[in-house]
Design an enzyme around this catalytic site. Structure first.
Site, PDB file in Angstrom:
ATOM      1  N   ILE A   1       0.820  -1.225   0.000  1.00 22.92           N
ATOM      2  CA  ILE A   1       0.000   0.000   0.000  1.00 22.92           C
ATOM      3  C   ILE A   1       0.849   1.268   0.000  1.00 22.92           C
ATOM      4  O   ILE A   1       0.313   2.365  -0.076  1.00 22.92           O
ATOM      5  CB  ILE A   1      -0.953   0.027   1.218  1.00 22.92           C
ATOM      6  CG1 ILE A   1      -0.173  -0.075   2.536  1.00 22.92           C
ATOM      7  CG2 ILE A   1      -2.006  -1.052   1.106  1.00 22.92           C
ATOM      8  CD1 ILE A   1      -1.046   0.056   3.770  1.00 22.92           C
ATOM      9  N   GLY A   2       2.155   1.124   0.084  1.00 20.87           N
ATOM     10  CA  GLY A   2       2.984   2.323   0.070  1.00 20.87           C
ATOM     11  C   GLY A   2       4.455   1.990   0.108  1.00 20.87           C
ATOM     12  O   GLY A   2       4.857   0.914   0.570  1.00 20.87           O
TER      13      GLY A   2
ATOM     14  N   GLY B   1       8.267   4.259   0.739  1.00 22.10           N
ATOM     15  CA  GLY B   1       8.887   5.555   0.992  1.00 22.10           C
ATOM     16  C   GLY B   1      10.367   5.437   1.244  1.00 22.10           C
ATOM     17  O   GLY B   1      11.000   4.424   0.913  1.00 22.10           O
ATOM     18  N   SER B   2      10.919   6.494   1.846  1.00 24.95           N
ATOM     19  CA  SER B   2      12.361   6.566   2.057  1.00 24.95           C
ATOM     20  C   SER B   2      12.848   5.577   3.104  1.00 24.95           C
ATOM     21  O   SER B   2      14.035   5.258   3.159  1.00 24.95           O
ATOM     22  CB  SER B   2      12.754   7.984   2.460  1.00 24.95           C
ATOM     23  OG  SER B   2      12.094   8.349   3.659  1.00 24.95           O
TER      24      SER B   2
ATOM     25  N   LYS C   1       8.931  -0.307   2.769  1.00 17.46           N
ATOM     26  CA  LYS C   1       7.645  -0.612   2.145  1.00 17.46           C
ATOM     27  C   LYS C   1       6.606  -0.863   3.223  1.00 17.46           C
ATOM     28  O   LYS C   1       6.911  -1.391   4.290  1.00 17.46           O
ATOM     29  CB  LYS C   1       7.763  -1.854   1.262  1.00 17.46           C
ATOM     30  CG  LYS C   1       8.668  -1.706   0.052  1.00 17.46           C
ATOM     31  CD  LYS C   1       8.676  -3.004  -0.751  1.00 17.46           C
ATOM     32  CE  LYS C   1       9.526  -2.889  -2.002  1.00 17.46           C
ATOM     33  NZ  LYS C   1       9.524  -4.163  -2.783  1.00 17.46           N
ATOM     34  N   VAL C   2       5.330  -0.532   2.898  1.00 11.49           N
ATOM     35  CA  VAL C   2       4.244  -0.748   3.847  1.00 11.49           C
ATOM     36  C   VAL C   2       3.199  -1.653   3.196  1.00 11.49           C
ATOM     37  O   VAL C   2       2.787  -1.420   2.052  1.00 11.49           O
ATOM     38  CB  VAL C   2       3.596   0.585   4.270  1.00 11.49           C
ATOM     39  CG1 VAL C   2       2.493   0.339   5.291  1.00 11.49           C
ATOM     40  CG2 VAL C   2       4.643   1.525   4.836  1.00 11.49           C
TER      41      VAL C   2
ATOM     42  N   LYS D   1       5.334  -2.441   8.126  1.00 14.40           N
ATOM     43  CA  LYS D   1       6.403  -1.745   7.405  1.00 14.40           C
ATOM     44  C   LYS D   1       7.647  -2.616   7.413  1.00 14.40           C
ATOM     45  O   LYS D   1       8.178  -2.957   8.472  1.00 14.40           O
ATOM     46  CB  LYS D   1       6.718  -0.390   8.046  1.00 14.40           C
ATOM     47  CG  LYS D   1       7.842   0.363   7.314  1.00 14.40           C
ATOM     48  CD  LYS D   1       8.338   1.571   8.087  1.00 14.40           C
ATOM     49  CE  LYS D   1       7.368   2.707   7.997  1.00 14.40           C
ATOM     50  NZ  LYS D   1       7.938   3.955   8.595  1.00 14.40           N
TER      51      LYS D   1
ATOM     52  N   ASP E   1       9.922  15.616  10.060  1.00 15.03           N
ATOM     53  CA  ASP E   1       9.474  15.320   8.700  1.00 15.03           C
ATOM     54  C   ASP E   1       7.954  15.391   8.613  1.00 15.03           C
ATOM     55  O   ASP E   1       7.299  14.497   8.091  1.00 15.03           O
ATOM     56  CB  ASP E   1       9.968  13.942   8.257  1.00 15.03           C
ATOM     57  CG  ASP E   1       9.926  13.768   6.736  1.00 15.03           C
ATOM     58  OD1 ASP E   1       9.786  14.787   6.033  1.00 15.03           O
ATOM     59  OD2 ASP E   1      10.021  12.634   6.260  1.00 15.03           O
TER      60      ASP E   1
END
Length: 991
Positions: free
Chosen positions: A693-694, A696-697, A700-701, A716, A813
């Site tokens: 589902i996602g 990022g830096s 993965k999620v 995650k 962030d």
């Protein structure tokens, strides 16, 4: 001795009795007034102890006249004068016991709460001044105070209906009701009954409609200030009847029509301001005969024609601002010749002919703004003697010739803008004397010669734009001494030589553009330590050598190294950041074949070839026969590899089952649990890529439906390398805190080198996604009520981190993708991989070696410092609020090169019409526009350039709660409150 008669004796006894009774009453009166003042003191916070003398002496005969700020007449309190003492608290109704009170002055404090209605009992009041506080609620009816001569309630937070009863106070000389938040309404006609009125201040009072004719019967009036309202109709010709007027302030309304020639009859007129309206026509030539005029402002209207020549003869003119109109013709050459002109802004008109040369004749000029006209010819040498000049902007004209050496050397100039003209000649070394210079803009001219090394001595310099000229020679190494510089643009010249390595010594340099020159040599290795550098353009030069290996440490939002002669392998991560276009035209560049397998996959779409490493420095010539043999050999190898791959895949499939079984048996899970949730740990290791589902830096999620009907969680999987460090960071933060607006961390797991975090699942994804999803064509997923709810929830989560955690936690962030939404659109702050515990021992914040954050959300101070405080989070959250209000992304091409959402919004705050254009029209209907503007105000406070001007998150929460539809908004401090009666417009120099 004669014995007194009975009648005489009786008279003496009566006299003694009356005196005793009088003394008793006086004693009781004094005691009552002391008690009233002490009760008032109880409700006041006095941080500087000005009211130290306000103490109860327990003496019945003690006088209140000993108290600081108290005035008396025959031992009775007649006046309270406490101005500008930094007091806070509330005004106690006990003051109503002071029946002899004639003057109450409590100005410029931080007093809150209502104005007591009990003050109407003080029938002797002549002066009531509580301006410059935070008093709230409706203004009580004080119409019985018919002796009032001064009533000033301005600069507060009063709400409710505009106090129309003031028309009954016929003794008033001064009336100030401005700068409050009344319900929208019209100016009461009854104000015309105040025949003695000399000062009328109704600025920013939510007034609409036309100015009633009755006001123009106030022949004693000297100040008429109704600015910043919604006043409509034509500019009133009847104003000419008010012969004693010396100040007219009607700016920022919706007035139409022309300036009537009758204004010239107001011979005492000193200040005239009708800027920011919808007026048109020419300036009547009679206006030029107003001999006492000191301020004349018409900016942001539709005026046209020429400026009357009479302005050139004025002897007191101090400020002249007419920008953003359609004036034409030759500007009066004598303007300023006989007057102490301090500021002039004639930008964005159509003036032509020679540039006026006498604007600084009397050596008083500080601001000279004439950009966006059609002036031609030379810029007068006379301005070289204008030593007070601070802002000099004549860009976007047709001026030519060279600039006098004295102009370059102006000692107080802060902004020097000659861009977009046809100037020639050099930048004189004399510029080294302009020690206050912060911005030098010479773009798009024909300046030539070498750049003076004296530029390096201008310690306050922040921006240099010399692009698109004919400068030659080398870039002075002395520029490396500019510790404040943020932008350096030298592109489009004929500069040669190497790039000075000393530029890396500029700690705040964010934007460096040296493109389209003749620069040679290599990219300085020292550039890789420039933590502030965000945009770098070295394209179209003759640079050689390799890209510094440590460039992957820098977080570029834009980089272009194309069309040079660079060679060698490209540093890890750099291709992802730069892209192929930024490296094109460098035939010697290649991708390093030693990249990690995971990294290689990311580079597969790159046009750059993979580097081929030579061994022992020797290559033999390949004959055609050998080449053919190689081709055959390669074909065989490919065939064999294909067979092996099929066999290997079958083998791995069988091995995977065995390996998983072995790992379960041999390598146990390392589990740390933080919240009660039941799940099979082996489910975590087998997350399906279909449930991604996602990404990022940090990793993965995945969405994971737990077995046994235990619900859904988010898993995650952290990237290898920094995974352990990131896991430790999130465990340290989320493992200890609990808040409904902070995402829940259930557990951390480690096995076989893999690191997993298990979170609560947020079914509506992140805020960025939700803002840009549509339910159906043209209708966004989030309406204004949902956006407001998200804003408050996220603010409360961040406020918890800053104010309720000990020590405080700085997220570092904050962005819309890190604000997650559950099924009810409740906001929860997530992703604490770069969060840090604040160093409370340092008043300026903590310094961390690792750079964190996302482009578009960086606070300005991050361009020059790694010292981070909670105020950096406040700025980032302000950007999130702007996303909610506008529906826009933090960075878009429409904003312009190097610009972001904060900048774009700042260009739309000059009028109500511009502000409404900022709002997301799809989500904010007209009925809710005022509510959205309240949140916009909070966002602009949060994104203030200076950290100390930003509110704390606790204050942000309070302001957002107050901004709930139907509630009033009051800033926690006085930022943005203009001084009463002063016209402030900060957009006049607005490029």
């Amino acid at each position: 001795m004669t014995k007194p008669s009975n009648s005489t004796f009786s008279l003496q006894i009566l006299t003694v009795f009356l005196i005793s009774l009088s003394c008793f009453k006086l004693s009781q009166c004094l005691k009552s007034e002391v008690e009233a003042l002490l009760e008032f003191r109880k409700h006041i916070i006095d941080p500087l102890n000005h009211l130290e003398s306000w103490k109860d002496s327990n003496s019945d005969s003690d006088s209140p006249c000993r108290f600081y700020g108290i005035h008396c007449d025959q031992e009775m309190v007649t006046g309270i004068s406490l101005d500008n003492l930094s007091l806070s608290g509330e005004i106690s109704p006990s003051l109503s016991a002071l029946r002899g009170l004639a003057s109450l002055a409590l100005t410029s404090h931080s007093l809150t709460g209502p104005l007591p209605a009990e003050l109407s009992k003080c029938l002797s009041l002549k002066i009531l001044n509580v301006s410059g506080n935070y008093l709230s609620g409706s203004v009580p009816d004080l119409s019985v105070l018919t002796s009032l001569e001064v009533l000033d309630l301005s600069l507060n937070s009063f709400t409710g209906p505009f106090p129309g009863w003031v028309g009954s106070l016929t003794s008033l000389v001064s009336l100030g009701l401005g700068e409050n938040s009344y319900d929208e309404g019209e100016i009461p006609r009854s104000i015309g009954e105040l025949k003695k009125l000399q000062w009328l201040y109704l600025a920013n009072s939510s007034l609409r409609g036309e100015i009633p004719e009755s006001i123009f019967e106030l022949e004693a009036l000297s100040t008429l200030d109704i600015c910043i309202n919604k006043i409509t109709g034509r500019f009133p010709a009847s104003i000419a009847k008010m012969r004693k007027l010396f100040k007219i302030e009607l700016y920022s309304n919706n007035l139409t029509g022309e300036i009537p020639a009758g204004v010239a009859n107001l011979t005492d007129l000193e200040e005239f301001d009708v800027s920011n309206n919808q007026m048109h026509g020419v300036i009547p030539k009679e206006i030029g005969s107003l001999k006492k005029l000191t301020v004349f402002q018409l900016f942001k209207n539709n005026f046209s024609g020429e400026i009357p020549s009479g302005f050139g003869e004025m002897q007191h003119l101090n400020a002249f601002s007419i920008y953003k109109n359609a004036f034409t013709g030759v500007f009066p050459q004598n303007l300023g010749r006989f007057s102490p002109l301090n500021s002039i802004d004639i930008s964005e008109n159509r003036f032509s002919g020679p540039f006026p040369k006498y604007l600084c004749q009397n050596k008083s000029l500080q601001n000279l703004l004439a950009l966006g006209n059609d002036f031609s010819g030379a810029f007068p040498d006379s301005y070289g003697d204008c030593s007070p000049l601070q802002r000099l902007r004549v860009s976007q004209n047709r001026l030519n010739g060279s600039i006098a050496d004295g102009v370059w050397a102006l000692p107080n100039v802060q902004v020097m803008d000659f861009s977009d003209n046809s100037f020639t000649g050099r930048v004189a070394p004399d510029i080294g004397a302009s020690l206050q210079l912060t911005e030098l803009m010479l773009s798009n001219n024909r300046f030539s010669g070498e750049l003076p090394r004296e530029l390096g001595g201008l310690a306050l310099m922040e921006r240099i734009y010399l692009n698109n000229n004919n400068f030659s020679g080398g870039i002075p190494s002395q520029l490396g001494a500019l510790k404040q510089i943020a932008s350096l643009h030298l592109e489009g010249n004929a500069l040669s030589g190497s790039i000075p390595a000393e530029l890396a010594n500029c700690p705040r340099l964010v934007d460096l553009n040296l493109a389209s020159n003749h620069l040679s040599g290599g990219i300085p290795r020292s550039f890789s330590i420039m933590a502030s550098l965000n945009s770098l353009d070295l394209s179209r030069n003759e640079l050689t050598g390799s890209i510094p290996k440590d460039f992957d440490r820098l977080r570029f939002s834009y980089v272009d190294l194309s069309d040079n002669r660079l060679s060698g392998s490209v540093p890890r991560y750099f291709v992802m950041v730069a892209g192929d276009k930024a490296l094109a035209g460098n035939d010697g560049l290649c991708l390093d074949e030693d990249e990690e397998e995971g990294k290689k996959r990311k580079f597969t779409d790159s046009a750059l070839p993979v580097c081929v490493h030579q061994r022992n420095g020797h290559e033999s010539l390949i004959k055609s026969k050998v080449a053919m043999s190689c081709i055959i050999l390669v074909t065989l190898i490919v065939f064999l590899v294909g067979l092996l791959f099929v066999s290997y895949r079958n083998f791995k499939k069988g091995e995977a089952d065995g390996r998983m079984g072995d790992e379960k048996d041999v390598l146990p899970w390392k589990l740390e649990s933080f919240q009660q949730v039941e799940f099979d740990v082996d489910d975590i290791y087998d997350v399906d890529e279909d449930n991604l589902i996602g990404s990022g830096s940090t990793g993965k999620v995945y969405r994971l439906d737990l077995s046994k009907g235990c619900g859904t969680v988010a898993v995650k999987q952290l990237w290898r390398g920094n995974g352990v460090k990131l896991m430790a960071a999130e465990m340290e933060i989320l493992g200890k805190i609990r808040h409904r607006n902070i995402v829940k961390l259930y557990a951390c797991l480690m096995k076989a080198g893999s690191n997993f975090l298990v979170f609560e699942y947020m079914s509506n994804g992140n805020l960025f996604q939700a803002l840009h999803r549509e339910i159906k064509a043209g209708k966004p997923e989030l309406d204004w009520h949902q956006r407001y709810k998200i804003a408050v929830g996220a603010a409360k989560g961040i406020a918890y981190l800053h104010h309720d955690c000990s020590p405080p936690i700085v997220h570092r962030d904050i962005k819309s993708t890190n604000i997650l939404l559950d099924e009810d659109y409740e906001a929860k702050v997530a992703d604490f991989g770069v969060a840090r515990v604040a160093d409370q021992s340092s008043p300026k914040g903590s310094e961390w070696s690792s750079f964190a954050g996302t482009h578009g959300y960086f606070a300005p101070e991050m361009a020059y410092s790694l010292k981070v405080t909670e105020k950096s989070d406040v700025y980032s959250f302000g950007v999130v609020l702007l996303e909610l209000v506008t529906g826009r992304r933090p960075v878009e091409e429409e904003y312009g090169d190097g610009k972001d959402l904060v900048y774009w919004v700042s260009t739309h705050l000059n009028s109500r019409e511009d502000v409404v254009k900022v709002l997301d029209a799809k989500a904010v209907p007209q009925l809710l526009q005022d509510d959205a503007v309240k949140v916009l105000k909070v966002a602009t406070l949060c994104t203030s350039k200076l950290p100390n001007l930003r509110p704390s998150m606790k204050e942000v929460v309070k302001m957002l709660v107050d901004a709930e539809p139907g509630a009033g908004l009051r800033s926690p401090d006085s930022a943005g409150r203009s001084e009463k009666g002063v016209c402030l417009d900060l957009s006049g120099d607005g490029f």
